[in-house]
Design a protein around this motif. Structure first.
Motif, PDB file in Angstrom:
ATOM      1  N   LEU A 167       0.777  -1.277  -0.029  1.00 40.93           N
ATOM      2  CA  LEU A 167      -0.131   0.178  -0.039  1.00 40.93           C
ATOM      3  C   LEU A 167       0.833   1.203   0.061  1.00 40.93           C
ATOM      4  N   GLY A 168       2.248   1.168   0.070  1.00 37.90           N
ATOM      5  CA  GLY A 168       3.034   2.281  -0.222  1.00 37.90           C
ATOM      6  C   GLY A 168       3.342   2.887   1.340  1.00 37.90           C
ATOM      7  N   ASN A 169       3.085   1.970   2.357  1.00 34.67           N
ATOM      8  CA  ASN A 169       3.556   2.549   3.614  1.00 34.67           C
ATOM      9  C   ASN A 169       4.854   2.015   4.023  1.00 34.67           C
ATOM     10  N   PHE A 170       5.679   2.804   4.464  1.00 41.21           N
ATOM     11  CA  PHE A 170       6.830   2.618   4.999  1.00 41.21           C
ATOM     12  C   PHE A 170       6.985   1.363   5.990  1.00 41.21           C
ATOM     13  N   LEU A 171       7.660   0.478   5.899  1.00 41.33           N
ATOM     14  CA  LEU A 171       7.917  -0.684   6.909  1.00 41.33           C
ATOM     15  C   LEU A 171       8.563  -0.369   8.180  1.00 41.33           C
ATOM     16  N   CYS A 172       8.178  -0.778   9.275  1.00 42.83           N
ATOM     17  CA  CYS A 172       8.802  -0.617  10.610  1.00 42.83           C
ATOM     18  C   CYS A 172      10.242  -1.468  10.400  1.00 42.83           C
ATOM     19  N   GLU A 173      10.449  -2.457   9.828  1.00 41.95           N
ATOM     20  CA  GLU A 173      11.401  -3.188   9.593  1.00 41.95           C
ATOM     21  C   GLU A 173      11.634  -3.532   8.138  1.00 41.95           C
ATOM     22  N   ALA A 174      12.578  -2.897   7.525  1.00 42.43           N
ATOM     23  CA  ALA A 174      12.954  -3.217   6.201  1.00 42.43           C
ATOM     24  C   ALA A 174      12.970  -4.874   5.866  1.00 42.43           C
ATOM     25  N   GLY A 175      12.138  -4.919   4.727  1.00 40.25           N
ATOM     26  CA  GLY A 175      12.021  -6.366   4.348  1.00 40.25           C
ATOM     27  C   GLY A 175      11.367  -7.441   5.173  1.00 40.25           C
ATOM     28  N   VAL A 176      10.901  -7.027   6.380  1.00 42.85           N
ATOM     29  CA  VAL A 176      10.544  -8.090   7.419  1.00 42.85           C
ATOM     30  C   VAL A 176       8.749  -7.917   7.455  1.00 42.85           C
ATOM     31  N   ASP A 177       8.111  -9.015   7.375  1.00 40.57           N
ATOM     32  CA  ASP A 177       6.569  -8.986   7.646  1.00 40.57           C
ATOM     33  C   ASP A 177       6.474  -9.972   8.667  1.00 40.57           C
ATOM     34  N   ARG A 178       6.427  -9.829  10.017  1.00 40.14           N
ATOM     35  CA  ARG A 178       6.152 -10.787  11.066  1.00 40.14           C
ATOM     36  C   ARG A 178       5.008 -11.379  11.272  1.00 40.14           C
ATOM     37  N   ILE A 179       4.451 -12.537  11.246  1.00 44.63           N
ATOM     38  CA  ILE A 179       3.331 -13.270  11.306  1.00 44.63           C
ATOM     39  C   ILE A 179       3.358 -14.058  12.579  1.00 44.63           C
ATOM     40  N   ASN A 180       2.425 -13.864  13.487  1.00 43.33           N
ATOM     41  CA  ASN A 180       2.339 -14.660  14.560  1.00 43.33           C
ATOM     42  C   ASN A 180       1.136 -15.796  14.019  1.00 43.33           C
ATOM     43  N   TRP A 181       1.567 -17.068  13.749  1.00 40.56           N
ATOM     44  CA  TRP A 181       0.698 -17.893  13.170  1.00 40.56           C
ATOM     45  C   TRP A 181      -0.398 -18.311  13.948  1.00 40.56           C
ATOM     46  N   GLU A 182      -0.138 -18.152  15.132  1.00 40.36           N
ATOM     47  CA  GLU A 182      -1.066 -18.546  16.314  1.00 40.36           C
ATOM     48  C   GLU A 182      -2.474 -17.726  16.194  1.00 40.36           C
ATOM     49  N   SER A 183      -1.949 -16.453  15.999  1.00 46.17           N
ATOM     50  CA  SER A 183      -3.174 -15.473  16.019  1.00 46.17           C
ATOM     51  C   SER A 183      -3.846 -15.835  14.599  1.00 46.17           C
ATOM     52  N   LYS A 184      -3.335 -16.296  13.415  1.00 44.07           N
ATOM     53  CA  LYS A 184      -3.906 -16.420  12.259  1.00 44.07           C
ATOM     54  C   LYS A 184      -4.757 -17.814  12.389  1.00 44.07           C
ATOM     55  N   GLY A 185      -4.764 -18.503  13.449  1.00 47.89           N
ATOM     56  CA  GLY A 185      -5.327 -19.872  13.439  1.00 47.89           C
ATOM     57  C   GLY A 185      -4.639 -20.872  12.726  1.00 47.89           C
TER      58      GLY A 185
END
Length: 255
Positions: free
Chosen positions: A162-180
């Motif tokens: 969406l064009g938003n700057f990332l808090c950590e470059a190149g990293v998308d942290r995903i908590n798989w527990e919260s995703k089910g």
């Protein structure tokens, strides 16, 4: 626009990064006094199904579906002949930079902080990208006479889709527990890992492969798999899986 996912560069990424990130993460997972005990031979003993790379598994499937090594070599030779006719060997005239996004899967209940377990620290991710760029630029001291700069560089993505700057470059942290989602560390085979990632995790978390190289990092320890890469859908060689889509293109690596 073609997906900026090419099999050969990212297969190399899989082979290099999987081994090196694995070594670093083992250090993160174990107390200092147990580091020396965690070796590759120990892992193999613990898991007789251990596979260093999903390429072997994928190629076995391809050969069962009609992949022909001789035809592959023939096609590659034709491409080499074309390059020779064009006299296009030597240093690249253009350098292409590909933005990379690492989807880091972690268990929020036991790995809440980057640097713990599968929740890989950003500094380790950056170190692997730096090494990858050295390798592709032929600056790692290769002893092979045919080694040369590949004209490709990798950089950690700075903005999200969406064009938003990332808090950590190149990293998308995903908590798989919260995703089910199912705990990735419980899959007992390469087939189980690939099926779940391709059908559940990737479709729910991928970023546009026309703009990013997607790499998923997760604890795959029970499967004995260090990772796998998808084959490009543009391949016309018999037996290769040409079913890669936007939702499945990318690399999965053991964290």
């Amino acid at each position: 626009m073609k997906k900026i996912f090419t099999f050969f560069p990212l297969l190399f990424l899989l082979l290099v990064s999987a081994t090196q990130i694995q070594a670093q993460v083992i250090n993160n997972k174990q107390p200092l006094n147990k580091k020396a005990l965690q070796t590759v031979s120990a892992i193999i003993t613990q898991n007789p199904n251990f596979e260093k790379c999903g390429f072997k598994y994928t190629m076995e499937q391809a050969k069962a579906n009609g992949f022909n090594d001789a035809l592959y070599e023939q096609v590659m030779q034709q491409l080499i002949d074309i390059r020779r006719q064009q006299n296009s060997f030597g240093p690249p005239t253009n350098i292409y930079t590909l933005p990379v996004i690492f989807h880091v899967l972690y268990a929020g209940s036991i790995e809440p902080t980057p640097g713990i377990g599968a929740n890989i620290a950003n500094i380790n991710i950056q170190a692997q990208v730096d090494q990858l760029n050295k390798d592709f630029a032929n600056m790692s001291g290769s002893t092979y006479g045919v080694a040369e700069d590949m004209g490709l560089r990798f950089t950690l993505a700075k903005v999200d889709p969406l064009g938003n700057f990332l808090c950590e470059a190149g990293v998308d942290r995903i908590n798989w527990e919260s995703k089910g989602w199912t705990d990735p560390s419980t899959f007992s085979s390469a087939t189980a890992v690939q099926n779940y990632f391709d059908n559940t995790i990737k479709p729910a978390s991928y970023w546009d492969p026309n703009r990013y190289v997607n790499i998923w990092l997760a604890d795959l320890s029970a499967s004995g798999l260090l990772g796998y890469a998808s084959f490009p859908a543009l391949s016309t060689l018999s037996g290769l899986n040409n079913s890669e889509t936007d939702q499945t293109a990318g690399v999965v690596i053991e964290a």
